[in-house]
Design a protein around this motif. Sequence first.
Motif, short mmCIF file in Angstrom:
data_model
loop_
_atom_site.label_atom_id
_atom_site.label_comp_id
_atom_site.label_asym_id
_atom_site.label_seq_id
_atom_site.Cartn_x
_atom_site.Cartn_y
_atom_site.Cartn_z
N PRO A 186 -5.69 -9.55 -5.24
CA PRO A 186 -4.46 -9.77 -6.00
C PRO A 186 -3.08 -9.38 -5.21
CG PRO A 186 -5.94 -8.46 -7.15
CD PRO A 186 -6.41 -8.57 -6.05
N ALA A 187 -2.00 -10.04 -5.65
CA ALA A 187 -0.86 -10.09 -4.70
C ALA A 187 -0.28 -8.50 -4.84
CB ALA A 187 0.30 -10.97 -5.26
N GLN A 246 -2.02 -5.81 -4.86
CA GLN A 246 -2.80 -5.00 -4.01
C GLN A 246 -2.46 -5.06 -2.46
OE1 GLN A 246 -7.12 -5.00 -4.71
NE2 GLN A 246 -7.14 -4.67 -6.56
N ARG A 247 -2.21 -6.49 -2.01
CA ARG A 247 -1.71 -6.74 -0.89
C ARG A 247 -0.12 -6.03 -0.86
NH1 ARG A 247 -3.30 -12.26 -2.23
NH2 ARG A 247 -1.15 -12.96 -2.19
N SER A 248 0.42 -6.11 -1.82
CA SER A 248 1.88 -5.41 -1.67
C SER A 248 1.94 -3.94 -1.58
CB SER A 248 2.65 -5.98 -2.94
OG SER A 248 3.90 -5.39 -2.73
N ALA A 249 0.86 -3.45 -2.12
CA ALA A 249 0.73 -1.91 -2.14
C ALA A 249 0.15 -1.46 -0.65
CB ALA A 249 -0.35 -1.39 -3.31
N ILE A 250 -0.59 -2.24 0.02
CA ILE A 250 -1.06 -1.84 1.31
C ILE A 250 0.30 -2.05 2.12
CG2 ILE A 250 -1.98 -2.81 3.27
CD1 ILE A 250 -4.55 -3.76 1.22
N LEU A 251 0.89 -3.14 2.13
CA LEU A 251 2.20 -2.91 3.12
C LEU A 251 3.23 -1.73 2.66
CD1 LEU A 251 2.53 -6.94 2.87
CD2 LEU A 251 2.18 -5.52 4.82
N TYR A 252 3.35 -1.64 1.39
CA TYR A 252 4.41 -0.50 0.91
C TYR A 252 3.58 0.94 1.47
CZ TYR A 252 7.57 -2.95 -2.22
OH TYR A 252 8.67 -3.68 -2.76
N ARG A 253 2.43 0.92 1.50
CA ARG A 253 1.98 2.28 2.00
C ARG A 253 2.11 2.34 3.55
NH1 ARG A 253 1.14 7.47 2.24
NH2 ARG A 253 -1.01 8.11 2.91
N VAL A 254 2.11 1.20 4.40
CA VAL A 254 2.32 1.06 5.86
C VAL A 254 3.86 1.58 6.10
CG1 VAL A 254 2.86 -0.54 7.69
CG2 VAL A 254 0.85 -0.69 6.39
N VAL A 255 4.73 1.28 5.02
CA VAL A 255 6.08 1.37 5.09
C VAL A 255 6.34 3.05 4.99
CG1 VAL A 255 8.35 1.62 3.97
CG2 VAL A 255 6.97 -0.48 4.28
N GLU A 256 5.47 3.57 4.05
CA GLU A 256 5.51 4.96 3.98
C GLU A 256 5.00 5.74 5.04
OE1 GLU A 256 3.11 5.91 0.61
OE2 GLU A 256 4.48 4.68 -0.96
N LEU A 257 3.93 5.46 5.41
CA LEU A 257 3.30 5.93 6.82
C LEU A 257 4.39 5.79 8.11
CD1 LEU A 257 -0.40 4.75 6.44
CD2 LEU A 257 0.59 7.18 6.11
N MET A 258 5.05 4.94 8.36
CA MET A 258 5.91 4.68 9.19
C MET A 258 6.90 5.36 9.11
SD MET A 258 5.86 0.69 10.35
CE MET A 258 6.72 1.17 11.96
N ARG A 259 7.43 5.75 7.90
CA ARG A 259 8.65 6.60 7.84
C ARG A 259 8.43 8.10 8.11
NH1 ARG A 259 10.35 4.12 2.07
NH2 ARG A 259 12.06 2.55 2.98
N GLU A 260 7.00 8.46 7.90
CA GLU A 260 6.82 10.05 8.16
C GLU A 260 6.55 10.13 9.67
OE1 GLU A 260 3.02 10.37 6.16
OE2 GLU A 260 3.83 9.88 4.04
N ARG A 261 6.38 8.88 10.34
CA ARG A 261 6.05 9.17 12.00
C ARG A 261 6.91 8.46 12.71
NH1 ARG A 261 -0.40 7.39 10.81
NH2 ARG A 261 -0.69 9.04 9.15
N LYS A 262 8.04 8.30 12.27
CA LYS A 262 9.17 7.58 12.82
C LYS A 262 9.36 8.00 14.47
CE LYS A 262 13.27 6.59 10.83
NZ LYS A 262 14.33 6.68 10.15
N GLY A 320 3.13 -8.78 9.08
CA GLY A 320 3.69 -8.76 7.64
C GLY A 320 3.64 -9.87 6.72
N PRO A 321 4.03 -10.93 7.24
CA PRO A 321 3.98 -12.03 6.34
C PRO A 321 2.37 -12.70 6.21
CG PRO A 321 5.13 -12.77 8.31
CD PRO A 321 4.90 -11.22 8.39
N ALA A 322 1.77 -12.61 7.41
CA ALA A 322 0.05 -13.02 7.27
C ALA A 322 -0.52 -12.00 6.21
CB ALA A 322 -0.46 -12.81 8.50
N PHE A 323 -0.28 -10.93 6.15
CA PHE A 323 -1.07 -10.07 5.15
C PHE A 323 -0.34 -10.23 3.77
CE2 PHE A 323 -2.31 -7.15 8.69
CZ PHE A 323 -3.25 -7.88 9.12
N ALA A 324 0.95 -10.53 3.59
CA ALA A 324 1.52 -10.78 2.47
C ALA A 324 0.79 -11.79 1.70
CB ALA A 324 2.87 -10.92 2.48
N ALA A 325 0.53 -13.01 2.51
CA ALA A 325 -0.04 -14.10 2.03
C ALA A 325 -1.40 -14.31 1.77
CB ALA A 325 0.61 -15.49 3.12
N GLY A 326 -2.04 -13.42 2.34
CA GLY A 326 -3.64 -13.15 2.16
C GLY A 326 -4.31 -13.62 3.33
#
Length: 477
Positions: free
Chosen positions: A61-62, A64-80, A165-171
């Motif tokens: 589902p969209a 879930q794909r969105s949630a994975i990408l948001y989690r990537v955002v969180e992890l990158m912020r922690e490790r900038k 980013g766009p590849a995973f967003a689209a599935g």
Amino acid sequence: MNATTKGLFINGEWIVKDRTYPLYSPYRGALLANISKADTADVNVAIEGAYEAFQQMKEMPAHQRSAILYRVVELMRERKEELATIIAQEAGKPIKTARGEIDRTIVTYQFAAEEAKRIYGETIPMDAAPGGENRLGMTWREPLGVVAAITPFNFPFNLVAHKLGPAFAAGNTVVLKPANQTPLSALKMAEIFDEAGLPKGALQIVTGSGAEIGDPLVTDNRVKKVTFTGSAEVGKDIKAKAGLKKVTLELGSNSAVIVQPNVPLERVISRCVEGAFVYSGQVCISLQRIYVHEDIYEDFCKRFTEQSKTLKIGDPLDENTNISAMIHSKEIDRIETWVKEAEEGGAKVALGGSRQNTVFEPTILLDVNGKMKVACKEVFAPVVSIMPYKDLDEAIGFVNDSVYGLNVGVYSTNIDEAFYAARKIESGAIIINDIPTFRVDHMPYGGVKESGYGREGIKYAVEEMTELKFVSVKTFL
């Protein structure tokens, strides 16, 4: 996987190969790691794994794909800081600029997370045509399948993000081939995506020789799209070999800016210096050609040169460094030859023109003509040419006299002439009252002529990474 040898990332596992190559830092030449070299068999396994993982990504589902990408955002912020240091070490990018790239990369993945939830279709008024009565028509977008992504060294996190980013967003699923000089950033993103919950096999990373593994990636029938950022020469070869696959090509440029009279030079010059010399000019939309109206030409050149002298050359990990190493010594050899040829042809070096070990000095050329390599080819180095013009039409003609057309800047206080220039200039984007180096990551980005084919920018890349399906329903009423 030991501390000094990096493996391929295939089906969620690290595969260390017997064949490796040493990765050295551009500035000091220190050994950073030994990088595994994939062969055609590894590429086949990676594509097969991505092909099998596609069914899970397609059905996910969209949200879930969105949630994975948001989690990537969180992890990158922690490790900038960790991520910015990787860029500085493997790409030689000054740490301040590297931090800016990480900030942009985070935004890029955030846009992708948002876009995953708004991949829309439309309804079609079927009765607009005779015979269409009592029918409903609609479209929706479906993911393509396996995407082959080939990325360059100069933005090793953000340009990878514009593929993943766009590849995973689209599935879709992705087989990524990063640049030989900057694999560590891509491999770090594999760790982050794995931690974020991306299904095993959805991201495959193969490192090594493009000459050896590029063709298998591009020609395999299980790959449904190729997205490439790099040279025009390689891009043309990819397009010729890709067959009926979808292709997006972000290629070369020799970006220009036009400076009209009566603009605030103190603001224009500071931006132009930044655009010409950020990351030693190793940017697709680096400012390479500056066309200045003859009435302000001498003043512009003097002030531009004085401000350029304030740039600090040094170690990319030094907080005060503006200019650091070029990616390879052979690139310094090339640009030294081009500058020398320009001098022999009558050009004047107003600043720089020499190397300092692994660094090429910020270089300003005057009295340049459009046939010199420094003007008509892609410099991809800290070299800028400043040339006068008589009127706006002449400047537009100079800008258009190029095989490239990616971004062009126009400085003017007259909105009519600014839009006139925007209509006449042959380029993928016209940036009014700023340098062509300007880019934010949700805008459509791509060129005309030999600058490319297709568009990036998350929404637009999603469209390029999906297939439009039409469905019609006949009612019985």
